[in-house]
Design an enzyme around this catalytic site. Structure first.
Site, PDB file in Angstrom:
ATOM      1  CG  ASN A 400     -25.711   1.349 -20.497  1.00 49.32           C
ATOM      2  OD1 ASN A 400     -25.596   0.210 -20.067  1.00 49.32           O
ATOM      3  ND2 ASN A 400     -25.247   2.393 -19.844  1.00 49.32           N
ATOM      4  CG  ASP A 401     -30.355   1.400 -18.949  1.00 53.87           C
ATOM      5  OD1 ASP A 401     -29.301   1.087 -18.343  1.00 53.87           O
ATOM      6  OD2 ASP A 401     -30.953   2.461 -18.774  1.00 53.87           O
ATOM      7  CB  THR A 402     -31.763  -2.095 -24.657  1.00 55.72           C
ATOM      8  OG1 THR A 402     -30.603  -1.554 -25.290  1.00 55.72           O
ATOM      9  CG2 THR A 402     -32.841  -1.053 -24.563  1.00 55.72           C
ATOM     10  CB  THR A 403     -27.134  -4.704 -23.962  1.00 56.25           C
ATOM     11  OG1 THR A 403     -26.368  -3.656 -23.357  1.00 56.25           O
ATOM     12  CG2 THR A 403     -27.535  -4.308 -25.358  1.00 56.25           C
ATOM     13  CB  ALA A 440     -32.050   2.026 -15.555  1.00 53.78           C
TER      14      ALA A 440
END
Lengths: 473, 103
Positions: A400-403, A440
């Site tokens: 999720n956050d990494t994209t 996040a």
């Protein structure tokens, strides 16, 4: 013969240095690990020879301890599944911290028992009490913190068949409490210098240190666990270095500080990749409901058949694994998917590895390696990002956050974090339980794009469904 | 007996080793972070040396009191950390480096 003893320790320290250095390069890493193991063998043999030369070696129990520990260690290391790796590293780390703390305790307890007399020299006793106190503080803290981290990585614990989820709890008033606990241990160590045989001080130091380890890790959620385990690893090295001051041994000091420093560097590298600072990780408990963005948008989910048709005819597919793949442990299904489309449609398949995807850095590599994914297909973020515009389908599994494109905006908690440019692909398929935010707490625009297809559900179930749908085409 | 000279020597060693540790691993590919952590963790099991000394002191004269028992447990735990740590790192590296795979 005695003059060779320091040479043995010197050789061992040199092997540790070369070992750590070589562990940092892919080609030499296995050799580095062997150097480390050899260094340890040299250190233990030197110590045994040293004690034998002194003529008072108590063989039976010492050999028994060495053999027993080795056997247990090998069994645990060989039996563990690759998916359980991070937990095991955390547990081993806790044992290392406990060993240092126990050495300090054994030293002090000999005074209390009367089997050893505290030195009357003020400098000697001060050094021993301070080193023993710090070793106890760091060692016990590492033990309880590591065990809690292990259960956090597992997600919970099963007692008599009932599953208890590991709690995450950390109000802001806990931070001054942590500082107060550290200060009280320091005060107790100071007091113990003048009164080495005081049991109350000793029990106080042990109890407070154990509590400290727990309150340190308790507020930190699953996604930040890599940073914490790395920090605890650094601490266990420092604890070993302190025991070196107690027994006056150079190899303990060198090896312990090496691990302490390199562990700290690794911790910072991880923090940087997540665009967080160490104080943020440690003192700003996340997951507080107040900080999370409210979800106001919805997205219609797709089904496996639809995605299968999308993948049919794709020239190039990039798979983006994340935390969700580790949780559902669907790496074998992912590998099957890659093999299926490569065989059936002749698709080129690559994997995009974000540096902090998963529960530990490199965790994705280990999981995918376990599923026999060829190493050449795992591409690191900076190298794969320019390839996304040529990519027909990006398949995101539990990331999720990494994209999240919000990271590029320069605002919000994710600002500045490097991300996988999956949104540049022609079509994006996301396998995820829901639209909920990552740790996040930022809503992900990628979910709502027109070219995005969401497959809502557990990673393993969805991948199996997708594979079946592809087989039927 | 710890003299000022030995204390200063040990503190110097401590400080230099810390600086060396900082320099040793400045650039490491993300792939190797977990094995590096695991390998470094195995090295921190060096406290086994401390445990051996503590055990030897405690067993001196053949009596095994509580501090002897503590030292014995310390040896066992440290060896689990050492042997288990190196073994597991080796397993990981074999998988990551792609050796011994698909024989």
């Amino acid at each position: 013969m005695e003059q060779w003893i320091p040479i043995g320790y010197l050789l061992s320290a040199a092997l540790f240095i070369f070992g750590l250095k070589k562990l940092g390069h892919p080609r030499t890493a296995p050799r580095g690990n062997q150097y480390g193991a050899l260094g340890m063998l040299v250190a233990v043999l030197t110590t045994v020879v040293d004690m034998e030369l002194a003529g008072d070696m108590e063989w039976t129990l010492i050999i028994a301890g060495l053999v027993l520990g080795s056997v247990i260690g090998v069994i645990m290391a060989v039996r563990v599944q690759m998916t359980g790796m991070p937990e095991l590293v955390a547990l081993f780390n806790g044992f290392g911290g406990a060993a240092s703390a126990l050495v300090a305790l054994a030293e002090i307890w000999a005074y209390i028992d009367g089997t050893a007399t505290p030195s009357t020299d003020t400098l000697t006793i001060a050094v021993i009490m301070v080193a023993a106190g710090l070793s106890a503080l760091v060692g016990w803290m590492t033990l309880t913190g590591s065990i809690l981290a292990m259960f956090k990585l597992k997600g919970g614990v099963s007692i008599f068949g009932t599953w208890y989820k590991t709690p995450t709890w950390g109000p802001t008033w806990l931070n001054p409490v942590k500082v107060a606990l550290v200060l009280s241990v320091v005060a107790l160590i100071y007091l113990s210098i003048d009164d080495p045989t005081n049991k109350q001080y000793l029990y106080g130091i042990i109890a407070i240190s154990c509590i400290l380890g727990i309150v340190l890790v308790l507020p930190i959620g699953g996604a930040d666990m890599p940073v914490v385990v790395s920090l605890l690893n650094s601490l266990s090295g420092i604890a070993a270095a302190f025991t070196g001051f107690i027994v006056g041994n150079s190899v303990l000091i060198v090896a312990g500080s090496l691990v302490g420093a390199s562990g700290l560097i690794l911790t910072f590298i991880m923090c940087k990749a997540m665009n967080r600072t160490l104080p943020d990780v440690l003192f700003k408990s996340f997951g507080g409901s107040g900080e999370k963005a409210e979800l106001t948008r919805t997205k219609v989910g797709s089904d496996a058949d639809e995605v299968a048709m999308m993948v049919d005819g794709a020239q190039k597919v990039i798979i983006v694994p994340g935390y969700g793949m580790a949780v559902s442990q669907c790496q074998h299904q992912v590998k099957e998917f890659a093999d299926l489309i490569a065989e059936k449609f002749g698709t080129e398949v690559k994997y995009a590895i974000h540096p902090v995807a998963g529960r530990m850095p490199g965790h994705m590599n280990v999981l995918l390696a376990e599923a026999n994914v060829p190493y050449e297909q795992l591409i690191e973020m900076d190298e794969i990002n320019p390839e996304f515009p040529d990519c027909d389908v990006a398949v995101i599994i539990g990331a999720n956050d990494t994209t999240n494109p919000a990271a590029r905006s320069g605002e919000g908690p994710l600002a500045g974090m490097p991300i996988i440019d999956a949104d540049a692909a022609r079509t994006v398929v996301i396998i995820k339980r829901s639209l909920s935010v990552g740790y996040a707490g930022v809503d992900n625009d990628l979910f709502y794009m027109d070219k995005t297809m969401m497959l809502f559900g557990d990673g393993k179930a969805m991948m199996t469904g997708l594979n079946n749908a592809i087989k039927e085409i | 007996m710890i003299t000022e000279t030995t204390l200063i020597a040990n503190l110097t060693l401590f400080m230099l080793a810390i600086f060396l540790g900082f320099e040793l691993i400045t650039k490491v590919p993300a792939t190797l972070h977990t094995p590096l952590m695991s390998g470094a963790n195995a090295i921190s099991g060096i406290s086994v040396v401390g445990a051996l000394f503590a055990a030897n002191v405690a067993y001196d004269g053949g009596q095994t009191d509580l501090s002897g028992l503590l030292a014995f447990v310390a040896i066992v735990l440290a060896m689990i950390n050492v042997v288990g740590g190196f073994t597991v790192t080796n397993r990981m590296l074999n998988m990551i480096a792609g050796k011994k795979r698909r024989a």
